[in-house]
Motif scaffolding. Structure first.
Motif, PDB file in Angstrom:
ATOM      1  N   PHE A 101       9.109  -9.551  14.786  1.00 46.40           N
ATOM      2  CA  PHE A 101       8.625  -9.004  13.513  1.00 46.40           C
ATOM      3  C   PHE A 101       7.473  -8.028  13.744  1.00 46.40           C
ATOM      4  N   ASP A 102       7.304  -7.166  12.755  1.00 43.55           N
ATOM      5  CA  ASP A 102       6.249  -6.147  12.838  1.00 43.55           C
ATOM      6  C   ASP A 102       5.036  -6.484  11.986  1.00 43.55           C
ATOM      7  N   GLU A 160      -3.886  -9.479   4.085  1.00 44.66           N
ATOM      8  CA  GLU A 160      -3.208  -9.877   5.314  1.00 44.66           C
ATOM      9  C   GLU A 160      -2.384  -8.736   5.912  1.00 44.66           C
ATOM     10  N   VAL A 161      -1.724  -7.968   5.039  1.00 41.95           N
ATOM     11  CA  VAL A 161      -0.819  -6.930   5.543  1.00 41.95           C
ATOM     12  C   VAL A 161      -1.475  -5.549   5.550  1.00 41.95           C
ATOM     13  N   SER A 162      -2.754  -5.510   5.171  1.00 43.82           N
ATOM     14  CA  SER A 162      -3.519  -4.248   5.154  1.00 43.82           C
ATOM     15  C   SER A 162      -2.940  -3.228   4.175  1.00 43.82           C
ATOM     16  N   ALA A 163      -2.533  -3.723   3.016  1.00 43.63           N
ATOM     17  CA  ALA A 163      -2.081  -2.809   1.960  1.00 43.63           C
ATOM     18  C   ALA A 163      -3.307  -2.231   1.252  1.00 43.63           C
ATOM     19  N   THR A 164      -3.130  -1.071   0.637  1.00 39.25           N
ATOM     20  CA  THR A 164      -4.264  -0.391  -0.034  1.00 39.25           C
ATOM     21  C   THR A 164      -3.894  -0.083  -1.488  1.00 39.25           C
ATOM     22  N   PRO A 165      -4.090  -1.055  -2.386  1.00 36.93           N
ATOM     23  CA  PRO A 165      -3.762  -0.808  -3.797  1.00 36.93           C
ATOM     24  C   PRO A 165      -4.775   0.130  -4.440  1.00 36.93           C
ATOM     25  N   SER A 166      -4.335   0.860  -5.455  1.00 36.86           N
ATOM     26  CA  SER A 166      -5.233   1.759  -6.177  1.00 36.86           C
ATOM     27  C   SER A 166      -6.167   0.992  -7.081  1.00 36.86           C
ATOM     28  N   ILE A 203       1.767  -3.707  -1.880  1.00 35.24           N
ATOM     29  CA  ILE A 203       2.318  -4.645  -0.897  1.00 35.24           C
ATOM     30  C   ILE A 203       3.761  -4.277  -0.570  1.00 35.24           C
ATOM     31  N   SER A 204       4.539  -4.003  -1.617  1.00 41.20           N
ATOM     32  CA  SER A 204       5.935  -3.641  -1.405  1.00 41.20           C
ATOM     33  C   SER A 204       6.058  -2.399  -0.536  1.00 41.20           C
ATOM     34  N   LYS A 205       5.224  -1.419  -0.798  1.00 45.17           N
ATOM     35  CA  LYS A 205       5.247  -0.171  -0.023  1.00 45.17           C
ATOM     36  C   LYS A 205       4.916  -0.443   1.442  1.00 45.17           C
ATOM     37  N   LYS A 206       3.917  -1.288   1.672  1.00 45.26           N
ATOM     38  CA  LYS A 206       3.499  -1.606   3.031  1.00 45.26           C
ATOM     39  C   LYS A 206       4.600  -2.352   3.772  1.00 45.26           C
ATOM     40  N   LEU A 207       5.238  -3.316   3.103  1.00 48.14           N
ATOM     41  CA  LEU A 207       6.251  -4.141   3.758  1.00 48.14           C
ATOM     42  C   LEU A 207       7.507  -3.350   4.094  1.00 48.14           C
ATOM     43  N   LYS A 208       7.731  -2.258   3.407  1.00 52.27           N
ATOM     44  CA  LYS A 208       8.887  -1.412   3.722  1.00 52.27           C
ATOM     45  C   LYS A 208       8.726  -0.673   5.041  1.00 52.27           C
ATOM     46  N   GLU A 209       7.526  -0.709   5.586  1.00 55.83           N
ATOM     47  CA  GLU A 209       7.261   0.029   6.824  1.00 55.83           C
ATOM     48  C   GLU A 209       7.781  -0.690   8.068  1.00 55.83           C
ATOM     49  N   LEU A 228       8.348 -12.292  -6.261  1.00 59.55           N
ATOM     50  CA  LEU A 228       9.563 -11.719  -5.705  1.00 59.55           C
ATOM     51  C   LEU A 228       9.522 -10.192  -5.617  1.00 59.55           C
ATOM     52  N   LYS A 229       9.007  -9.557  -6.666  1.00 60.83           N
ATOM     53  CA  LYS A 229       9.026  -8.086  -6.711  1.00 60.83           C
ATOM     54  C   LYS A 229       8.142  -7.457  -5.637  1.00 60.83           C
ATOM     55  N   ALA A 230       7.230  -8.252  -5.064  1.00 61.86           N
ATOM     56  CA  ALA A 230       6.352  -7.709  -4.017  1.00 61.86           C
ATOM     57  C   ALA A 230       7.009  -7.722  -2.652  1.00 61.86           C
ATOM     58  N   PHE A 231       8.157  -8.422  -2.511  1.00 58.90           N
ATOM     59  CA  PHE A 231       8.824  -8.556  -1.226  1.00 58.90           C
ATOM     60  C   PHE A 231      10.151  -7.795  -1.247  1.00 58.90           C
TER      61      PHE A 231
END
Length: 824
Positions: A220-221, A244-250, A261-267, A287-290
């Motif tokens: 996993f990444d 935890e995943v280093s996402a940057t919300p506005s 989070i969703s954007k970050k996990l797509k990477e 669910l919508k965040a994954f």
């Protein structure tokens, strides 16, 4: 003179009636007021229970305890009033009228006492109300004490941290399976993997070991580990994941965090662990965040509740953790006591016996073993030091491991108010006992725990509640019925200890054992609402006017001891549940007839001969179970005149069929152990709510009546018929018959040669047993359309067995759809 004497008696009776009527109406009004006040107190206690763990203020806890005790007293007064009222109901005729008033002077004294008690309760309630202001006791919902949740969070560090060396004992196979599911390159869908088990089984320990596994780390990444727990907000959870995943919300809103989070996990390919989920809706809200980008991403959840796991993934089987066996328990315990030492040689021989005793107490619960092992590791390695620990373990586990018990208590404290009384009832049963689900539900019903004013029967509600306890992993189902509901269940010993401790504190029950483990003082026993005795019966040598349940399940009781015990029953006027086993008597305990409130009566005795005529005095009886080593010589007709009867199980039938003429038991659901007779044609068709029926000694004389009557029992789910019915009659096979039947047992039909099952008959049948029907030639053709799950064939003819031989038998095609076939 005779006429004058009669006139004098009538005049005195009249005077007493007038006196009684004056007091009766006054007391009745007071009792009605008390009933209303009791409902208010119960509502308060229900609210207090949901908030009691949010305070450490002893004043408030004591205040709530006093209110609970007053509620118990109020309930006692109301039940005593009802007892007197029921006892005084007149029998027909002049003699019955006179007998009804013979004890008026005594009852006037009782009613006066009720009047005094009601006034005292009223004064106590007023004092309690005033004390809240006088001593500065805040409302429960206004307190800011430490919550049980914050205390539980303080306990988390006793579990290994993510970067610690983790002891995986007994989980090797489960770990391999989950790791394989995680790294399976052929499954590119985003998948949720659930680890389920009660508190302390090692869900988090296993998940952490998997999370840190080298193969998993290479696969996993993006990684995130988030603890959910009981009290959560979606906003706070999303903030933790984002960090935890280093996402940057506005912005710190649910929407913005989810998008980031969703954007970050797509990477990349991600692994998210959501640890300790308590509520079903958590997954739906997250669910919508994954995102599922078909790259094999995974989510692991740990939970105590099966329903949570099923919501997260409706297709995959959750990984349900088990308790450790003896070998595994020994290894885990010694790893904690003697860290970094050879398990085979680390424990000195002179300490081995003590170690085994301590391990046995933990009953295979990993967290208990870890906590206890940690405690023992601080002690000198001497016999004296370890013996003291063993002796301390003879009390409840909390004495040497409060942290462990508090973690277990989290699940109990989270129970809805209505389930807590039901759950504490598990303390009434022996350790390691497989508990019949139907018995448990009947006891709950007798105690008044189950609501009656609903569209469901109390039995259906009981099954729902049992399922909820199962989903919360507070109990384990060990066997299932044909419809998939619980048949037997058990409770882990440590959770049973928790039940007993909580029950004792609330005066819910007391256990008496003739040893140093659970011996209770007489003062405690006299305050208990329920008394359970497993060994000796001498505990009954006292009067407990508050007792609601009495269980004896011990050694054989000799006739002399039984006589002593029988005399004690009269002191338990408010008893609702009475379960007596291993009695030695041919007579029914006579003093039971005074227990008018009794709703559940189980009597298992060696040599019992009859059910007496006074059984109808128990006019509130719901469940009646009789077990004996002989056939009952007589069952009084009066039994069938108890309108409240729901379940009758005679275990071994009587010598003669029951006299049930002109009886309509509209509440009867279970009728087992009765002999066939004329009642089959006259009474059986009227028992339209019957679910379970077992009839013995069926013959050709009953065939027509039985065939006709059974067609009218549309609610029937279980049918057991034993006898010698000959084949000319289609008793159990019409096209419209038995729409609800799940289980069918046919025993001892020696002359049965042919059996026809018409199309669409028994559309729900799951279990069929044919036992000793030697002349039956073949399986009915219509059985191929019946959705059986299990078929048992016992002591059938050689020809019959040849015809059903797998693949080659002439009748194999009729049963090849049945997954479980047993031939004995």
């Amino acid at each position: 003179m005779a006429e004058a004497a009669v006139g004098f008696v009538v005049q005195k009776l009249g005077d007493l009636i007038v006196q009684e009527s004056i007091i009766l109406y006054g007391v009745r009004d007071e009792v009605e007021w008390l009933e209303r006040e009791l409902r208010r107190m119960q509502c308060f206690l229900k609210d207090a229970d949901s908030k009691k763990n949010k305070t450490d203020d002893e004043r408030i806890k004591n205040w709530v305890t006093e209110m609970r005790d007053l509620a118990f007293e109020a309930e006692d007064i109301i039940d005593t009033f009802m007892y007197l009222k029921l006892r005084r109901q007149h029998k027909p005729g002049c003699v019955g009228f006179i007998k009804g008033y013979m004890f008026i002077p005594v009852e006037l004294i009782h009613r006066h006492k009720i009047h005094v008690d009601v006034r005292r309760i009223e004064a106590e309630i007023q004092k309690l109300s005033e004390s809240r202001t006088r001593y500065g006791i805040a409302n429960i919902d206004e307190t800011n004490g430490t919550t049980s949740q914050s205390r539980s969070q303080d306990m988390i560090p006793i579990l290994p941290q993510l970067n610690d060396e983790i002891d995986i004992v007994g989980f090797d196979n489960e770990k391999k399976k989950i790791v394989q599911e995680l790294v399976d390159i052929n499954d590119t869908n985003q998948t949720v993997i659930s680890i389920v088990g009660m508190g302390g089984l090692g869900k988090t320990t296993l998940a952490k070991s998997i999370y840190n596994d080298h193969e998993v780390k290479r696969s996993f990444d993006i990684f995130a580990w988030v603890i959910i727990s009981q009290e959560y907000t979606i906003l706070e959870i999303l903030k933790r994941i984002s960090s935890e995943v280093s996402a940057t919300p506005s912005a710190d809103t649910i929407r913005d965090l989810s998008v980031a989070i969703s954007k970050k996990l797509k990477e990349g390919k991600y692994l998210i662990v959501l640890d300790d989920i308590w509520k079903e809706d958590v997954w739906n809200e997250l669910l919508k965040a994954f995102p599922d980008v078909k790259n094999g991403s995974r989510v692991i959840i740990t939970t105590r509740f099966l329903n949570v796991a099923k919501i997260a993934n409706r297709t995959a089987q959750p990984h349900e953790l088990r308790f450790l066996n003896k070998k595994e328990s020994w290894e885990l315990f010694l790893r904690k006591v003697f860290p970094r030492q050879d398990i085979e040689t680390c424990c000195p021989i002179y300490l081995v016996d003590y170690a085994h005793q301590l391990i046995q107490k933990c009953s295979g619960l990993p967290l208990a073993l870890v906590v206890l092992g940690g405690l023992v590791s601080t002690k000198p390695q001497t016999q004296d030091a370890w013996q003291k620990v063993v002796e301390s373990m003879k009390g409840q586990f909390a004495k040497c491991g409060e942290r462990c018990l508090e973690i277990l208590a989290l699940s109990y404290n989270d129970l809805p108010y209505y389930l807590k009384s039901c759950y504490l009832y598990f303390g009434c049963f022996r350790e390691h006992k497989n508990i019949s689900a139907q018995t448990l539900i009947r006891l709950w019903s007798a105690e008044g725990f189950l609501p009656t004013k609903t569209s469901k029967t109390v039995e259906e509600i009981g099954l729902d509640w049992l399922e909820e306890l199962t989903q919360r992993c507070l109990i384990q189902v060990t066997d299932w019925k044909c419809d998939g509901s619980a048949k037997y269940c058990r409770i882990h010993d440590l959770l049973r200890d928790l039940c007993i401790e909580e029950a004792k504190e609330n005066k819910y029950l007391q256990i008496y054992k003739n040893d140093s483990v659970d011996h209770v003082t007489m003062s405690n026993a006299t305050a208990a609402r329920r008394l359970i005795t497993f060994n000796e019966i001498e505990i009954l040598n006292f009067s407990n006017s508050k007792l609601r349940g009495l269980f004896f399940d011990g050694h054989h009781i000799d006739p002399l001891t039984f006589q002593v015990m029988n005399r004690q029953f009269g002191g338990f006027k408010l008893l609702r549940v009475l379960s007596l086993r291993n009695l030695s008597t041919s007579k029914f305990p006579s003093e039971i007839k005074s227990l008018i409130h009794l709703r559940y009566l189980e009597l298992r005795a060696f040599g019992l001969m009859e059910v007496p005529s006074w059984i109808s005095h128990l006019r509130n009886l719901q469940t009646f179970i009789i077990g004996t080593t002989k056939q009952l010589e007589n069952i009084s007709d009066s039994l069938w005149r108890i309108d409240s009867l729901r379940h009758v199980d005679l275990c071994i039938s009587s010598t003669y069929p029951p006299n049930m003429e002109n009886i309509v038991l509209k509440n009867l659901q279970t009728l087992k152990g009765v002999n066939a007779g004329s009642w089959i044609g006259n009474t059986l068709p009227k028992l339209t709510n019957l679910r379970k029926l077992c009839i013995n000694d069926v013959t050709i004389d009953h065939a027509d009546a039985l065939s006709s009557s059974l067609q009218k029992l549309g609610q029937l789910t279980s049918l057991n018929i034993e006898g010698a019915l000959i084949p000319s009659y289609n008793v159990i096979c019409s096209a419209t018959g038995f729409p609800q039947l799940l289980s069918l047992t046919v025993v001892g039909f020696y002359e049965l040669e042919e059996w026809t099952i018409e199309e669409n008959a028994m559309p729900c049948l799951k279990y069929l047993l044919l036992f000793r029907c030697p002349k039956l030639k073949m399986i009915p053709e219509g059985l191929k359309n019946v959705p059986l799950d299990q078929l048992e064939l016992t002591l059938m003819s050689a020809e019959f067995k040849t015809r059903i031989k797998e693949n080659t038998g002439e009748d194999w095609y009729k049963i090849q759809h049945v997954p479980n076939i047993s031939i004995i």
